[in-house]
Design a protein around this motif. Structure first.
Motif, PDB file in Angstrom:
ATOM      1  N   SER A  94    -113.869  43.275 -48.285  1.00  0.00           N
ATOM      2  CA  SER A  94    -112.808  43.030 -49.223  1.00  0.00           C
ATOM      3  C   SER A  94    -112.745  41.274 -49.461  1.00  0.00           C
ATOM      4  O   SER A  94    -112.481  40.968 -50.674  1.00  0.00           O
ATOM      5  N   HIS A  95    -112.782  40.696 -48.421  1.00  0.00           N
ATOM      6  CA  HIS A  95    -112.697  39.092 -48.699  1.00  0.00           C
ATOM      7  C   HIS A  95    -113.901  38.754 -49.337  1.00  0.00           C
ATOM      8  O   HIS A  95    -113.925  37.922 -50.440  1.00  0.00           O
ATOM      9  N   ARG A  96    -115.045  39.264 -49.421  1.00  0.00           N
ATOM     10  CA  ARG A  96    -116.326  38.837 -50.122  1.00  0.00           C
ATOM     11  C   ARG A  96    -116.075  39.216 -51.515  1.00  0.00           C
ATOM     12  O   ARG A  96    -116.512  38.305 -52.440  1.00  0.00           O
ATOM     13  N   ARG A  97    -115.539  40.256 -51.860  1.00  0.00           N
ATOM     14  CA  ARG A  97    -115.364  40.685 -53.169  1.00  0.00           C
ATOM     15  C   ARG A  97    -114.247  39.938 -53.981  1.00  0.00           C
ATOM     16  O   ARG A  97    -114.352  39.485 -55.022  1.00  0.00           O
ATOM     17  N   VAL A  98    -113.176  39.562 -53.165  1.00  0.00           N
ATOM     18  CA  VAL A  98    -112.218  38.827 -53.743  1.00  0.00           C
ATOM     19  C   VAL A  98    -112.818  37.213 -54.070  1.00  0.00           C
ATOM     20  O   VAL A  98    -112.472  36.769 -55.288  1.00  0.00           O
ATOM     21  N   VAL A  99    -113.515  36.766 -53.212  1.00  0.00           N
ATOM     22  CA  VAL A  99    -113.830  35.357 -53.210  1.00  0.00           C
ATOM     23  C   VAL A  99    -114.787  35.131 -54.449  1.00  0.00           C
ATOM     24  O   VAL A  99    -114.949  34.030 -55.168  1.00  0.00           O
ATOM     25  N   ARG A 100    -115.426  36.195 -54.791  1.00  0.00           N
ATOM     26  CA  ARG A 100    -116.690  36.232 -55.869  1.00  0.00           C
ATOM     27  C   ARG A 100    -115.943  36.099 -57.071  1.00  0.00           C
ATOM     28  O   ARG A 100    -116.364  35.364 -58.039  1.00  0.00           O
ATOM     29  N   ARG A 101    -114.603  36.445 -57.372  1.00  0.00           N
ATOM     30  CA  ARG A 101    -113.950  36.293 -58.571  1.00  0.00           C
ATOM     31  C   ARG A 101    -113.061  35.305 -58.668  1.00  0.00           C
ATOM     32  O   ARG A 101    -112.319  35.170 -59.691  1.00  0.00           O
ATOM     33  N   ARG A 102    -112.810  34.375 -57.627  1.00  0.00           N
ATOM     34  CA  ARG A 102    -112.014  33.379 -57.506  1.00  0.00           C
ATOM     35  C   ARG A 102    -112.769  31.955 -57.754  1.00  0.00           C
ATOM     36  O   ARG A 102    -113.907  31.889 -57.547  1.00  0.00           O
ATOM     37  N   GLY A 103    -112.012  30.925 -58.155  1.00  0.00           N
ATOM     38  CA  GLY A 103    -112.636  29.777 -58.186  1.00  0.00           C
ATOM     39  C   GLY A 103    -112.057  28.617 -57.223  1.00  0.00           C
ATOM     40  O   GLY A 103    -112.159  28.999 -56.042  1.00  0.00           O
ATOM     41  N   LEU A 104    -111.245  27.635 -57.500  1.00  0.00           N
ATOM     42  CA  LEU A 104    -110.784  26.570 -56.577  1.00  0.00           C
ATOM     43  C   LEU A 104    -109.548  27.218 -56.366  1.00  0.00           C
ATOM     44  O   LEU A 104    -108.795  27.947 -57.094  1.00  0.00           O
ATOM     45  N   ALA A 105    -108.962  26.665 -54.849  1.00  0.00           N
ATOM     46  CA  ALA A 105    -107.704  27.253 -54.231  1.00  0.00           C
ATOM     47  C   ALA A 105    -106.669  26.469 -55.198  1.00  0.00           C
ATOM     48  O   ALA A 105    -106.722  25.577 -55.952  1.00  0.00           O
ATOM     49  N   GLY A 106    -105.555  27.345 -55.485  1.00  0.00           N
ATOM     50  CA  GLY A 106    -104.443  27.002 -56.184  1.00  0.00           C
ATOM     51  C   GLY A 106    -103.108  26.763 -55.287  1.00  0.00           C
ATOM     52  O   GLY A 106    -102.154  26.234 -55.735  1.00  0.00           O
ATOM     53  N   ASP A 107    -103.116  27.291 -54.123  1.00  0.00           N
ATOM     54  CA  ASP A 107    -101.998  27.240 -53.476  1.00  0.00           C
ATOM     55  C   ASP A 107    -102.460  27.328 -51.767  1.00  0.00           C
ATOM     56  O   ASP A 107    -103.784  27.525 -51.510  1.00  0.00           O
ATOM     57  N   LEU A 108    -101.703  27.421 -50.732  1.00  0.00           N
ATOM     58  CA  LEU A 108    -102.277  27.397 -49.292  1.00  0.00           C
ATOM     59  C   LEU A 108    -102.533  28.720 -48.783  1.00  0.00           C
ATOM     60  O   LEU A 108    -103.420  28.521 -47.915  1.00  0.00           O
ATOM     61  N   ARG A 109    -102.230  29.840 -49.545  1.00  0.00           N
ATOM     62  CA  ARG A 109    -102.967  30.991 -49.167  1.00  0.00           C
ATOM     63  C   ARG A 109    -104.381  30.954 -49.530  1.00  0.00           C
ATOM     64  O   ARG A 109    -105.310  31.508 -49.105  1.00  0.00           O
ATOM     65  N   ASP A 110    -104.515  30.451 -50.612  1.00  0.00           N
ATOM     66  CA  ASP A 110    -105.838  30.051 -50.989  1.00  0.00           C
ATOM     67  C   ASP A 110    -107.126  29.215 -50.152  1.00  0.00           C
ATOM     68  O   ASP A 110    -108.125  29.509 -49.969  1.00  0.00           O
ATOM     69  N   VAL A 111    -106.124  28.132 -49.547  1.00  0.00           N
ATOM     70  CA  VAL A 111    -106.708  27.052 -48.810  1.00  0.00           C
ATOM     71  C   VAL A 111    -107.052  27.889 -47.479  1.00  0.00           C
ATOM     72  O   VAL A 111    -108.136  27.656 -46.898  1.00  0.00           O
ATOM     73  N   PHE A 112    -105.860  28.519 -46.826  1.00  0.00           N
ATOM     74  CA  PHE A 112    -106.018  28.880 -45.437  1.00  0.00           C
ATOM     75  C   PHE A 112    -106.404  30.396 -45.216  1.00  0.00           C
ATOM     76  O   PHE A 112    -106.772  30.726 -44.156  1.00  0.00           O
TER      77      PHE A 112
END
Length: 305
Positions: free
Chosen positions: A29-47
């Motif tokens: 699931s992690h792999r699929r989600v990050v494939r469709r994301r770009g740069l982090a926009g908040d702390l959940r994206d960062v950590f």
């Protein structure tokens, strides 16, 4: 090392104060989600999702604290956190960056949540003397300590990177753990009211301590730890073992092995499937050609008074 630990403890407390929460999914699931994301926009994206980020994404004091704690990794024009943060209820846990492929990676994911829930549901009344073997991020030991205040909790792991993160995670949660490096119960002294374990259970040699269970079907570590635990339980004590069980021709092979090891030692067993089908992708591996499914299971083995 002590200063870095203190900084990482403080960072977890800061994140908690900011209301941070992130339920860490499985690798697929992690792999699929990050494939469709770009740069982090908040702390959940960062950590949580562990995405690259611009310095301005993280407030300056937090960014500075990350640098001092050795958590900033440069990626060309961007930065990335060297560790991720998972949440279990209101407790936060450092664990390895994505993807967790290093030999000493410290994994936190769906099994961590199932393990903690299973342990807390099966703990006898406390306070207790508890051992957590193969503690990883410390999730089982910390969850048990929070559920049974006043307990004495000891934890072991072969992986020094795991012990480092478990120590930090426990301190941030306000939990006192006694940590020791080594396999199973060997580095821990005495008898225990409760022994908890979430052993690695993948077959094959992937080279990652948190995955490789040994033997043809990945059950070797679980069976060795169960046998060790049977000899170290106090009267009335319980072994709480969560693992993945390969099912071949309708037969749970782990259950067979655990009964063979534990019943002759006089322990009374309860055993249940927690999830009937996990890590289905493993069935593509040649070692699993005969396996129909891998079930998440929980064993309660009790020594009578």
């Amino acid at each position: 090392m002590a200063e870095r630990d203190d900084l990482r403890i403080d960072l977890l407390r800061q994140l908690k104060g900011l209301g941070y929460g992130f339920v860490t999914p499985g690798n697929d699931s992690h792999r699929r989600v990050v494939r469709r994301r770009g740069l982090a926009g908040d702390l959940r994206d960062v950590f949580g999702w562990n995405l690259p980020f611009r310095p301005g994404t993280v407030r300056p004091e937090l960014f500075e604290a990350m640098g001092a704690a050795g958590l900033l990794v440069r990626r060309r024009r961007y930065w990335r956190s060297a560790l991720r943060v998972a949440s279990l209820d209101r407790t936060l846990f450092w664990h390895s960056a994505w993807p967790p492929k290093a030999r000493d990676a410290v994994f936190f994911g769906p099994d961590s949540y199932r393990f903690a829930d299973f342990v807390c549901a099966e703990l006898p009344p406390g306070p207790l003397r508890i051992a957590d073997i193969g503690t990883g991020s410390g999730v089982g030991a910390i969850a048990a300590a929070l559920a049974r205040p006043g307990s004495t909790v000891l934890a072991s792991d072969l992986n020094p990177a795991a012990l480092e993160l478990a120590r930090v995670n426990a301190a941030a949660a306000g939990v006192e753990l006694t940590l020791a490096q080594g396999s199973g119960l060997a580095p821990l002294d005495g008898q225990f009211d409760v022994i908890i374990a979430n052993p690695p259970f993948f077959a094959g040699k992937g080279g990652r301590l948190y995955r490789d269970g040994g033997g043809d079907l990945g059950m070797e570590v679980a069976l060795v730890w169960a046998q060790e635990a049977a000899d170290r339980l106090a009267p009335g004590g319980r072994l709480l073992l969560y693992s993945g069980a390969p099912v071949v021709a309708g037969v749970d092979r782990l259950r067979e092995g655990l009964e063979r090891v534990l019943v002759p030692k006089g322990l009374v067993l309860r055993y249940r499937e927690i999830d009937p089908d996990i890590f289905g992708g493993l069935l593509n591996h040649p070692r699993y050609w005969r396996v129909e499914r891998i079930a998440a299971v929980g064993l309660v083995a009790e020594r009578q008074q």
